[in-house]
Design an enzyme around this catalytic site. Structure first.
Site, PDB file in Angstrom:
ATOM      1  CE  LYS A 180      -4.407 -16.879  61.400  1.00 42.51           C
ATOM      2  NZ  LYS A 180      -3.252 -16.025  61.131  1.00 42.51           N
ATOM      3  NE  ARG A 202      -3.330  -5.803  64.578  1.00 38.54           N
ATOM      4  CZ  ARG A 202      -2.258  -5.703  63.803  1.00 38.54           C
ATOM      5  NH1 ARG A 202      -1.975  -4.572  63.198  1.00 38.54           N
ATOM      6  NH2 ARG A 202      -1.446  -6.741  63.643  1.00 38.54           N
TER       7      ARG A 202
END
Ligand code: BES
Ligand code: MN
Ligand code: ZN
Length: 498
Positions: free
Chosen positions: A278, A352
Site C-alpha cells: 500500500k 477474502r
C-alpha cells in the site's frame, strides 16, 4: 459505569445533575414541567428569557434550582417533534454527556420523558440512551504513559414511570451488554499492530473462556491449519514473523442440538498490502483491519453477558499481511480448504483469502446462519460512505433480518446485489478463481469471491470498511460498529426461539 432505573417523583430525586428535556419553542417535557412546578416557575422564567429554545442538542446548565433535591438541572433540547429521530437523539445524548463530563459530577439522572424519538418503542429509546451515554464515556489510554483521569461520574440513572420500569430494566441490561461489547471492540481496534497480533487476539479469546462458563475457546495454530488444508489463509501470513491463528469461540446458551449462528471476523492485525504494498500515507490506519474480528469479540461478550438462550460460534481468522522474502507473490496459486485453487493476483486483497478458509471451517458446525464481518474493500467506502455497513447475502431473508437488526440497533446496513453477472470478473486462466475482480463493483466481487465458499448454508457478508473507525482528527479511532447490529441480530434469534 453503574446504570440504574429510578421512578421516584422528580422534585425528590437526589442527583448531582438532573437532565430534563425542552422541546422546540420552549415546551417543557413532563419531567421538566414537574421540576418547573416544584421550583415555582424558575425554569420557565429562564426559558422565557430566551437562553435556550429547545433546538436539538442545545444545553443549559442551571445551579441551585429551588424546590429540587437535585444539585443541578441540565436543560436539554430535543428539537421539533418531526425531527425526533435516532440521529438527533444521539446528538442530544452526546451533548448532555459533554456537559456532564466537563462539569465533573459523580451522578446524573436522565428524566427525558417518553418522546425522545418518534418511535414509540420505550425499550428501544431507553436502550439507546444507555448505549449512547455509555459510549461517550469511552476513552483510550492503553498505550499512553499518562493515563486518563479516572471518571468522576459513577452513576447514570434513568427515570421512567412505574409502569415502564420493567421494560426499562431489560433495556438497561441489554444496553449495558452492548455498550460493553462495543468498548471491547473499540479497545481491540485502537490497539496498534505491535501489541494486537494474532497471538494477542487468541489470548483474548482464552480470557473470555476463563470469564464465561458457557464459552469455550479453541485456538487452531499454523500446524493444525496446514493439516486442515487451509493454505489460502496461511498464505497471507507467509511474509510475517507473527504466526497466524484461527480462533474459535463456542457459546452454548441454547439446547444441545440447536444449530448455532456463526460469526466470522476478518482479523488482519496489520495490512501493509504485502508485496502489493500500500502507499505510505495513512497506512497506520490498517491497524484497524481487524475490526471485523473485534466486532465478533464484542458481540460474543455481549451475548455472554445477556446469557442469550441460543448457540453461537465466533470464528476469527487472524493474520498479519507483510512483505518479505517469504511473502506470497502476485501470481502465486494456493489451494483452499475447500479444494478450490486461487490465483492471488493482488496480495492486498488478503481479507477474502483468510475468510474463505474460515468460512469453509464454519460449515462443520452445521450452522443455522453464518455472518462474516470484515473491513474488506475500500470500494465499500466509495459505494456507501462512512454511514452504512454493506450487506451482501446468498439468502434474501437473512439479508432482510440483518438490515432490520441494523435499523433496530441504529447501526445501519444497506444491501448490495450479489448477482451472477459479477462472478465472471473472478475468472482466472491459471486457477479456479482469481482473488480480485477489477475496480468495477469491488465490494460485490469481493463478496462473490466469498460466496464460492458458502454454498452449503445461509450466509451474509458485512463490509464494515467505511464504518469501523473514524479517520484523522480528534475523533480518530475505532467505532465499535457493528457490535450493536450483530447483537441485535442475535437478540432477535433468541426471541424467535421462545
Ligand atoms: N483492508 C483493506 C480494505 C480497506 C482499505 C478498508 C481502506 C478500509 C480502508 C483490504 O485488505 C484491501 O486492501 N482491499 C483492496 C482490494 C483490492 C486490492 C481489490 C482495496 O480495497 O483496495
Ligand atoms: Mn489489503
Ligand atoms: Zn485488509
Amino acid at each position: 459505569m453503574d446504570f440504574e432505573i429510578v421512578s421516584s417523583d422528580i422534585p425528590s430525586l437526589e442527583t448531582e445533575c438532573l437532565v430534563v428535556a425542552v422541546e422546540t419553542e420552549g415546551t417543557l417535557s413532563s419531567a421538566a414541567k414537574a421540576a418547573d412546578e416544584a421550583s415555582s416557575g424558575y425554569i420557565s422564567e429562564i426559558l422565557n428569557g430566551g437562553d435556550i429554545s429547545g433546538k436539538s442538542a442545545q444545553t443549559l446548565l442551571l445551579h441551585k434550582v429551588p424546590g429540587l433535591a437535585a444539585k443541578r438541572v441540565l436543560l436539554l433540547g430535543l428539537g421539533k417533534a418531526e425531527d425526533r429521530n435516532d440521529r438527533n437523539f444521539r446528538k442530544a445524548v452526546k451533548a448532555a454527556m459533554g456537559v456532564v463530563k466537563s462539569t465533573g459530577v459523580s451522578s446524573v439522572t436522565f428524566a427525558l420523558g417518553e418522546n425522545l424519538t418518534n418511535d414509540e418503542d420505550q425499550y428501544r429509546q431507553l436502550r439507546h440512551l444507555v448505549e449512547w451515554s455509555g459510549h461517550e464515556l469511552y476513552s483510550y489510554d492503553e498505550t499512553k504513559s499518562k493515563k486518563a483521569d479516572p471518571l468522576k461520574l459513577e452513576q447514570i440513572s434513568i427515570h421512567t414511570s412505574e409502569e415502564d420500569s420493567e421494560i426499562a430494566e431489560t433495556a438497561l441490561l441489554d444496553g449495558t451488554a452492548i455498550v460493553n461489547g462495543t468498548s471491547i471492540a473499540r479497545d481491540l481496534g485502537n490497539l496498534p499492530g505491535n501489541f494486537c497480533t494474532p497471538t494477542y487476539l487468541a489470548e483474548q479469546a482464552l480470557e473470555l473462556d476463563d470469564e464465561f462458563e458457557d464459552l469455550t475457546a479453541t485456538i487452531v495454530d499454523e500446524e493444525e491449519m496446514e493439516a486442515l488444508g487451509m493454505h489460502c489463509l496461511l498464505s497471507v501470513g507467509n511474509g510475517s514473523e507473527q504466526p497466524s491463528k484461527l480462533i474459535v469461540m463456542e457459546y452454548k446458551g441454547g439446547e444441545e442440538g440447536d444449530k448455532p449462528h456463526v460469526l466470522v471476523g476478518k482479523g488482519i492485525t496489520f495490512d501493509t498490502g504485502g508485496i502489493s504494498l500500500k502507499p505510505g500515507a495513512g497506512m497506520d490506519e490498517m491497524k484497524f483491519d481487524m475490526c471485523g474480528a473485534a466486532s465478533v469479540f464484542g458481540a460474543m461478550t455481549a451475548i455472554c453477558e445477556m446469557a442469550l438462550p441460543i448457540n453461537v460460534v465466533g470464528i476469527v481468522a487472524a493474520a498479519e499481511n507483510m512483505p518479505s522474502g517469504h511473502a506470497t507473490k502476485p501470481g502465486d496459486i494456493v489451494t483452499t480448504m475447500s479444494g478450490q485453487t486461487v490465483e492471488i493476483l493482488n496480495t492486498d486483497a488478503e481479507g477474502r483469502l483468510v475468510l474463505c478458509d474460515a468460512l469453509t471451517y464454519a460449515g462443520k458446525f452445521e450452522p443455522a446462519s453464518v455472518v462474516d464481518i470484515a473491513t474488506l474493500t475500500g470500494a465499500c467506502i466509495i459505494a456507501l460512505g462512512h454511514h452504512a455497513t454493506g450487506v451482501l447475502s446468498n439468502n434474501d431473508d437473512l439479508a432482510a433480518e440483518l438490515l432490520q437488526a441494523g435499523d433496530q440497533a441504529a447501526d445501519k446496513g444497506w444491501q448490495l446485489p450479489l448477482w451472477d453477472e459479477f462472478q465472471e470478473q473472478l475468472d482466472s486462466n491459471f486457477a479456479d478463481i482469481a482473488n480480485i475482480g477489477g475496480r468495477p463493483g469491488g465490494t460485490i466481487t469481493a463478496a462473490c469471491f466469498l460466496s464460492r465458499f458458502t454454498k452449503e448454508y445461509r450466509w451474509a457478508h458485512l463490509d464494515i470498511a467505511g464504518v469501523a473507525w473514524n479517520s484523522g482528527g480528534k475523533e480518530k479511532g475505532a467505532t465499535g460498529r457493528c457490535v450493536p447490529l450483530l447483537t441485535q441480530y442475535l437478540l432477535n434469534q433468541a426471541a424467535d426461539e421462545e
